[in-house]
Motif scaffolding. Structure first.
Motif, short mmCIF file in Angstrom:
data_model
loop_
_atom_site.label_atom_id
_atom_site.label_comp_id
_atom_site.label_asym_id
_atom_site.label_seq_id
_atom_site.Cartn_x
_atom_site.Cartn_y
_atom_site.Cartn_z
N HIS A 188 -16.26 3.91 -3.45
CA HIS A 188 -14.98 4.27 -4.06
C HIS A 188 -14.93 5.75 -4.43
O HIS A 188 -15.40 6.17 -5.48
CB HIS A 188 -14.74 3.41 -5.31
CG HIS A 188 -13.48 3.76 -6.03
ND1 HIS A 188 -12.25 3.86 -5.41
CD2 HIS A 188 -13.25 4.03 -7.34
CE1 HIS A 188 -11.34 4.18 -6.30
NE2 HIS A 188 -11.91 4.29 -7.48
N THR A 245 -15.17 3.71 2.83
CA THR A 245 -14.48 4.21 1.64
C THR A 245 -13.68 3.10 0.96
O THR A 245 -13.66 2.98 -0.26
CB THR A 245 -13.53 5.37 2.01
OG1 THR A 245 -14.28 6.40 2.64
CG2 THR A 245 -12.84 5.93 0.79
N ALA A 246 -13.02 2.28 1.79
CA ALA A 246 -12.14 1.25 1.25
C ALA A 246 -12.89 0.11 0.57
O ALA A 246 -12.43 -0.42 -0.43
CB ALA A 246 -11.26 0.70 2.37
N SER A 285 -2.87 9.96 4.97
CA SER A 285 -3.18 8.70 5.65
C SER A 285 -2.91 7.56 4.68
O SER A 285 -2.46 7.77 3.54
CB SER A 285 -4.63 8.69 6.11
OG SER A 285 -4.93 7.50 6.81
N SER A 294 -13.42 5.09 7.00
CA SER A 294 -12.32 4.50 6.23
C SER A 294 -12.71 3.15 5.66
O SER A 294 -12.42 2.84 4.49
CB SER A 294 -11.07 4.35 7.13
OG SER A 294 -10.65 5.59 7.61
N MET A 295 -13.39 2.35 6.48
CA MET A 295 -13.84 1.04 6.01
C MET A 295 -14.87 1.18 4.89
O MET A 295 -14.82 0.45 3.88
CB MET A 295 -14.44 0.26 7.19
CG MET A 295 -14.68 -1.22 6.92
SD MET A 295 -15.40 -2.07 8.34
CE MET A 295 -14.15 -1.80 9.59
N SER A 309 0.85 -1.18 0.00
CA SER A 309 0.00 0.00 0.00
C SER A 309 0.90 1.25 0.00
O SER A 309 2.11 1.16 -0.23
CB SER A 309 -0.97 0.01 1.19
OG SER A 309 -1.91 1.07 1.05
N GLU A 317 -5.85 12.58 1.93
CA GLU A 317 -7.21 12.09 2.20
C GLU A 317 -8.17 13.24 2.40
O GLU A 317 -7.76 14.37 2.71
CB GLU A 317 -7.21 11.20 3.45
CG GLU A 317 -6.85 11.92 4.72
CD GLU A 317 -7.05 11.09 5.97
OE1 GLU A 317 -7.63 10.00 5.88
OE2 GLU A 317 -6.61 11.55 7.05
N ASN A 334 -5.40 -3.16 3.39
CA ASN A 334 -6.53 -2.62 4.15
C ASN A 334 -7.28 -3.71 4.91
O ASN A 334 -7.67 -3.52 6.06
CB ASN A 334 -7.49 -1.88 3.21
CG ASN A 334 -6.91 -0.57 2.69
OD1 ASN A 334 -5.96 -0.03 3.27
ND2 ASN A 334 -7.44 -0.07 1.60
N GLU A 349 -3.73 4.83 1.96
CA GLU A 349 -4.62 4.88 0.79
C GLU A 349 -5.86 4.02 1.01
O GLU A 349 -5.75 2.84 1.37
CB GLU A 349 -3.86 4.39 -0.45
CG GLU A 349 -4.70 4.26 -1.68
CD GLU A 349 -5.35 5.57 -2.12
OE1 GLU A 349 -6.56 5.54 -2.41
OE2 GLU A 349 -4.66 6.61 -2.13
N TRP A 350 -7.05 4.63 0.83
CA TRP A 350 -8.31 3.90 1.01
C TRP A 350 -9.07 3.68 -0.29
O TRP A 350 -9.90 2.78 -0.37
CB TRP A 350 -9.23 4.67 1.98
CG TRP A 350 -8.67 4.95 3.32
CD1 TRP A 350 -8.41 6.17 3.86
CD2 TRP A 350 -8.29 3.99 4.32
NE1 TRP A 350 -7.89 6.04 5.13
CE2 TRP A 350 -7.80 4.71 5.44
CE3 TRP A 350 -8.30 2.59 4.37
CZ2 TRP A 350 -7.34 4.09 6.59
CZ3 TRP A 350 -7.84 1.98 5.53
CH2 TRP A 350 -7.37 2.72 6.62
N ASN A 351 -8.82 4.48 -1.31
CA ASN A 351 -9.67 4.47 -2.50
C ASN A 351 -9.27 3.47 -3.59
O ASN A 351 -10.13 3.02 -4.33
CB ASN A 351 -9.70 5.88 -3.12
CG ASN A 351 -10.48 6.87 -2.25
OD1 ASN A 351 -11.61 6.62 -1.87
ND2 ASN A 351 -9.84 7.97 -1.91
#
Length: 347
Positions: free
Chosen positions: A274, A269-270, A176, A266-267, A164, A169, A190, A178-180
């Motif tokens: 998207h 978004t991840a 932070s 975050s969850m 990752s 963000e 993640n 990466e979530w996307n």
């Protein structure tokens, strides 16, 4: 004309203007600045008290010392970068600054949740059998703290090493993990961190704290049924440990309240949404999470009677003022008694 003759401008994802209006970002900057000063004050005070007074050196306070150091590092390293970027309406520290700030803030978050898990089990170990009540060895607590620090730092180091990566963000003024992205590299990281850095520690904390609440409720009954078999010293120690445990429960509840909205967003978004969340909406939970830098130390100072007593004595001189008032009262009583004796003597 050949298009190759024109220089191609390379897009830099770390040099973009925030999609959020500047006036809103500057409000965020002021908010973070307030947290910065409050965090410096609360954590410095708690550190000074725990280091200066040797009688406070126990396993619980060792964990709190480590937690305060984490909060202080986070305040000194990450918050100034966020404040400056929000005042400038864009991230101003480029890719290297994002790696640097993201690593430290994420490491502190990971270390903190592992330390809180350790505190939960430390309290469980002490309260589990009141008759054999004892604290963990202070050196053993230091070993656990070192392990939590290394383990938390390892999870934060993975994005720097290639599993990752760190990116801007929310409002694009802080960094932070990466979530996307939907690449295998990012998604696998993640899933792993949600499992090992949030879900499992959270389950351990909830389990141990439910047990602690039940045991604390049963302590008065236990003391009443002791039939005088416990001496005063043991009863006092049990009550002190009960107070420490209540402080720990409030502390852990405050931390989880701070970080849970950020974890949920975050969850979401991840894994579900998207890049469709409004930038400001995505930023608010992270701002709320930053409150944990302040109130973990603040809560502990004002809920731990031993620490609060030292705090009042050193910074407000309350104990000495009470003693002085008591001495003055005794002196006045003695003077009044002497006058009465003199008046009762025959002329």
């Amino acid at each position: 004309m050949n298009n190759d003759s024109f220089p191609t401008q390379i897009f830099d994802p770390f040099d973009v203007k925030s999609p959020v209006e500047c006036y809103k970002l500057r409000i965020i900057a002021v908010y973070c600045l307030i947290i910065f000063f409050l965090s410096l004050t609360a954590n410095s005070v708690l550190l000074w008290i725990l280091i200066y007074f040797k009688e406070l050196r126990n396993s619980m306070n060792a964990f709190m010392l480590a937690l305060s150091v984490c909060n202080l590092i986070g305040s000194l390293i990450e918050l100034p970068m966020v404040v400056i970027s929000n005042f400038n309406c864009k991230w101003v520290f480029k890719r290297s600054g994002c790696q640097y700030g993201g690593f430290f803030m994420y490491a502190i978050g990971c270390i903190s949740i592992f330390l809180l898990t350790a505190i939960s089990f430390e309290r469980f170990y002490i309260i589990y059998k009141p008759l054999s009540i004892k604290t963990l060895n202070y050196k053993f607590s230091i070993i656990i703290i070192i392990f939590c620090s290394l383990f938390g730092s390892l999870w934060a180091a993975f994005p720097v090493l290639g599993w990752s990566h760190y990116s801007l963000e929310g409002a694009l003024t802080s960094c932070s993990v990466e979530w996307n992205e939907r690449t295998v590299n990012v998604v696998s990281y993640n899933i792993t961190i949600f499992t090992f850095v949030y879900v499992l520690p959270l389950c351990a904390i909830i389990f141990s704290n439910i047990k602690l609440i039940i045991m604390i409720r049963n302590l008065p009954k236990f003391l009443n049924n002791s039939n005088g078999t416990l001496d005063r010293k043991m009863i006092k120690k049990i009550r002190v440990e009960k107070e420490l445990t209540i402080s720990a429960l409030i502390l852990i509840a405050g931390f989880m309240i701070s970080w849970t909205p950020y974890a949920i967003v975050s969850m979401y978004t991840a894994f579900f949404n998207h890049g469709k969340m409004d930038p400001l909406t995505a930023t608010i939970p992270s701002l709320f999470a930053k409150l944990s830098l302040v109130w973990s130390s603040g809560i502990y100072i004002f809920t731990n009677k031993q620490v609060l007593k030292k705090f009042k004595k050193q910074f407000f001189n309350i104990e000495e003022q009470k003693s002085l008032t008591l001495m003055q009262s005794k002196f006045q009583d003695q003077v009044s008694a002497s006058k009465e004796e003199l008046q009762s003597l025959p002329a």
